[in-house]
Design a protein around this motif. Structure first.
Motif, PDB file in Angstrom:
ATOM      1  N   SER A  20       0.848  -1.206   0.000  1.00 43.77           N
ATOM      2  CA  SER A  20       0.000   0.000   0.000  1.00 43.77           C
ATOM      3  C   SER A  20       0.879   1.250   0.000  1.00 43.77           C
ATOM      4  CB  SER A  20      -0.915   0.030   1.228  1.00 43.77           C
ATOM      5  OG  SER A  20      -1.761  -1.093   1.231  1.00 43.77           O
ATOM      6  N   SER A  21       1.944   1.222   0.786  1.00 47.71           N
ATOM      7  CA  SER A  21       2.850   2.365   0.832  1.00 47.71           C
ATOM      8  C   SER A  21       3.492   2.597  -0.538  1.00 47.71           C
ATOM      9  CB  SER A  21       3.927   2.111   1.892  1.00 47.71           C
ATOM     10  OG  SER A  21       4.751   3.242   2.012  1.00 47.71           O
ATOM     11  N   TYR A  22       3.897   1.521  -1.155  1.00 54.31           N
ATOM     12  CA  TYR A  22       4.506   1.559  -2.493  1.00 54.31           C
ATOM     13  C   TYR A  22       3.509   2.089  -3.534  1.00 54.31           C
ATOM     14  CZ  TYR A  22       8.717  -0.618  -4.562  1.00 54.31           C
ATOM     15  OH  TYR A  22       9.925  -0.870  -5.119  1.00 54.31           O
ATOM     16  N   PHE A  23       2.280   1.623  -3.408  1.00 55.58           N
ATOM     17  CA  PHE A  23       1.166   1.997  -4.294  1.00 55.58           C
ATOM     18  C   PHE A  23       0.947   3.521  -4.238  1.00 55.58           C
ATOM     19  CE2 PHE A  23      -3.690   1.979  -4.592  1.00 55.58           C
ATOM     20  CZ  PHE A  23      -3.794   1.468  -5.875  1.00 55.58           C
ATOM     21  N   TYR A  24       0.887   4.061  -3.009  1.00 49.79           N
ATOM     22  CA  TYR A  24       0.643   5.501  -2.868  1.00 49.79           C
ATOM     23  C   TYR A  24       1.876   6.323  -3.238  1.00 49.79           C
ATOM     24  CZ  TYR A  24      -3.777   4.206  -0.787  1.00 49.79           C
ATOM     25  OH  TYR A  24      -5.027   3.690  -0.591  1.00 49.79           O
ATOM     26  N   ASN A  44       1.956  11.343  -0.724  1.00 46.67           N
ATOM     27  CA  ASN A  44       3.182  11.122   0.026  1.00 46.67           C
ATOM     28  C   ASN A  44       2.857  10.871   1.505  1.00 46.67           C
ATOM     29  OD1 ASN A  44       5.703  11.965   1.543  1.00 46.67           O
ATOM     30  ND2 ASN A  44       6.436  12.016  -0.576  1.00 46.67           N
ATOM     31  N   ALA A  45       1.930  11.672   2.034  1.00 50.27           N
ATOM     32  CA  ALA A  45       1.514  11.482   3.433  1.00 50.27           C
ATOM     33  C   ALA A  45       0.845  10.116   3.596  1.00 50.27           C
ATOM     34  CB  ALA A  45       0.556  12.596   3.845  1.00 50.27           C
ATOM     35  N   GLN A  46       0.053   9.736   2.606  1.00 54.81           N
ATOM     36  CA  GLN A  46      -0.642   8.445   2.654  1.00 54.81           C
ATOM     37  C   GLN A  46       0.365   7.289   2.635  1.00 54.81           C
ATOM     38  OE1 GLN A  46      -3.901   8.279   3.093  1.00 54.81           O
ATOM     39  NE2 GLN A  46      -4.216   6.090   2.836  1.00 54.81           N
ATOM     40  N   LEU A  51       3.192   2.941   5.769  1.00 54.44           N
ATOM     41  CA  LEU A  51       4.415   2.407   6.377  1.00 54.44           C
ATOM     42  C   LEU A  51       4.219   2.270   7.891  1.00 54.44           C
ATOM     43  CD1 LEU A  51       7.091   1.568   5.168  1.00 54.44           C
ATOM     44  CD2 LEU A  51       7.945   3.890   5.542  1.00 54.44           C
ATOM     45  N   PHE A  52       3.534   3.242   8.451  1.00 51.61           N
ATOM     46  CA  PHE A  52       3.207   3.202   9.882  1.00 51.61           C
ATOM     47  C   PHE A  52       2.318   1.983  10.170  1.00 51.61           C
ATOM     48  CE2 PHE A  52       0.064   4.311  13.154  1.00 51.61           C
ATOM     49  CZ  PHE A  52       0.882   4.541  14.240  1.00 51.61           C
ATOM     50  N   VAL A  90      -7.674   4.365  -5.458  1.00 50.50           N
ATOM     51  CA  VAL A  90      -7.438   4.467  -4.007  1.00 50.50           C
ATOM     52  C   VAL A  90      -8.639   3.882  -3.261  1.00 50.50           C
ATOM     53  CG1 VAL A  90      -7.244   6.081  -2.047  1.00 50.50           C
ATOM     54  CG2 VAL A  90      -5.942   6.512  -4.147  1.00 50.50           C
ATOM     55  N   TYR A  91      -9.819   4.287  -3.676  1.00 51.04           N
ATOM     56  CA  TYR A  91     -11.046   3.829  -3.003  1.00 51.04           C
ATOM     57  C   TYR A  91     -11.189   2.303  -3.127  1.00 51.04           C
ATOM     58  CZ  TYR A  91     -15.990   3.908  -1.587  1.00 51.04           C
ATOM     59  OH  TYR A  91     -17.186   3.694  -0.944  1.00 51.04           O
ATOM     60  N   ALA A  92     -10.955   1.792  -4.322  1.00 51.90           N
ATOM     61  CA  ALA A  92     -11.049   0.334  -4.538  1.00 51.90           C
ATOM     62  C   ALA A  92     -10.013  -0.389  -3.673  1.00 51.90           C
ATOM     63  CB  ALA A  92     -10.836   0.004  -6.009  1.00 51.90           C
ATOM     64  N   HIS A  93      -8.807   0.173  -3.596  1.00 48.45           N
ATOM     65  CA  HIS A  93      -7.737  -0.445  -2.809  1.00 48.45           C
ATOM     66  C   HIS A  93      -8.109  -0.478  -1.326  1.00 48.45           C
ATOM     67  CE1 HIS A  93      -3.643  -1.649  -1.840  1.00 48.45           C
ATOM     68  NE2 HIS A  93      -3.677  -0.774  -0.859  1.00 48.45           N
ATOM     69  N   GLU A  94      -8.629   0.634  -0.839  1.00 53.60           N
ATOM     70  CA  GLU A  94      -8.972   0.687   0.587  1.00 53.60           C
ATOM     71  C   GLU A  94     -10.118  -0.268   0.929  1.00 53.60           C
ATOM     72  OE1 GLU A  94      -7.222   1.754   2.924  1.00 53.60           O
ATOM     73  OE2 GLU A  94      -5.765   2.810   1.702  1.00 53.60           O
TER      74      GLU A  94
END
Ligand code: FEO
Length: 172
Positions: A20-24, A44-46, A51-52, A90-94
């Protein structure tokens, strides 16, 4: 001690969160290349937030005496036809991630693994927020990329939304 099945599932989730971090981050890079700095910053914040999330799972596995095994991270997409399509992805991923978190919660319940259930509750709540933010971005982008009047309405709405209530001074 985590069961072998729970440990494997949590390890898979570490990989998902890293993906997910890589994706964003890939989306951030796409927006940088399109000179859309605000969207790039959001992504970038996402990416940092994901990562968190990965580290939250990582630390939890370690705290339960489990071994984190890192696996290969898939290559994320690099190009999109529009900003709207990015946020639709993004929405589909989440939504997909929400399903994974719920699956982990079901497993923890089946195994009567109460500490894992409690840890996952944070992610259940987090996913509500993640989906809400993504859906809101999709609807705003639909507004600005469609009818011009609606785009201006959106900007005016943003401006009106800056208003805050300041209590009147008690002095006359
Ligand atoms: Fe880690 Fe966006 O969920």
């Amino acid at each position: 001690m985590l069961s072998a099945k729970m440990l494997e599932a949590l390890n898979k989730q570490v990989n998902w969160e890293l993906y997910s971090s890589y994706f964003y981050l890939s989306m951030s890079s796409y927006f940088e290349s399109a000179n859309l700095k605000g969207f790039a910053r959001w992504m970038n914040a996402q990416a940092k937030e994901e990562l968190f999330h990965a580290m939250k799972f990582y630390d939890y596995i370690v705290s339960r005496g489990g071994r984190v095994i890192l696996a290969q991270i898939d290559t994320p997409p690099a190009e999109w036809p529009s900003a709207l399509k990015v946020f639709e992805d993004v929405y589909a991923h989440e939504k997909k991630v929400t399903g994974l978190i719920h699956g982990l919660m079901d497993m923890a319940k089946e195994e009567k693994d109460h500490p894992t259930e409690i840890m996952l509750q944070w992610f259940v709540n987090e996913q509500v927020e993640e989906e809400e933010n993504a859906e809101a971005a999709v609807s705003k982008l639909k507004m600005v990329s469609g009818d011009k009047g609606l785009g201006l309405m959106y900007m005016l709405d943003q401006e009106m939304g800056q208003r805050v209530f300041t209590p009147p001074s008690s002095k006359k």
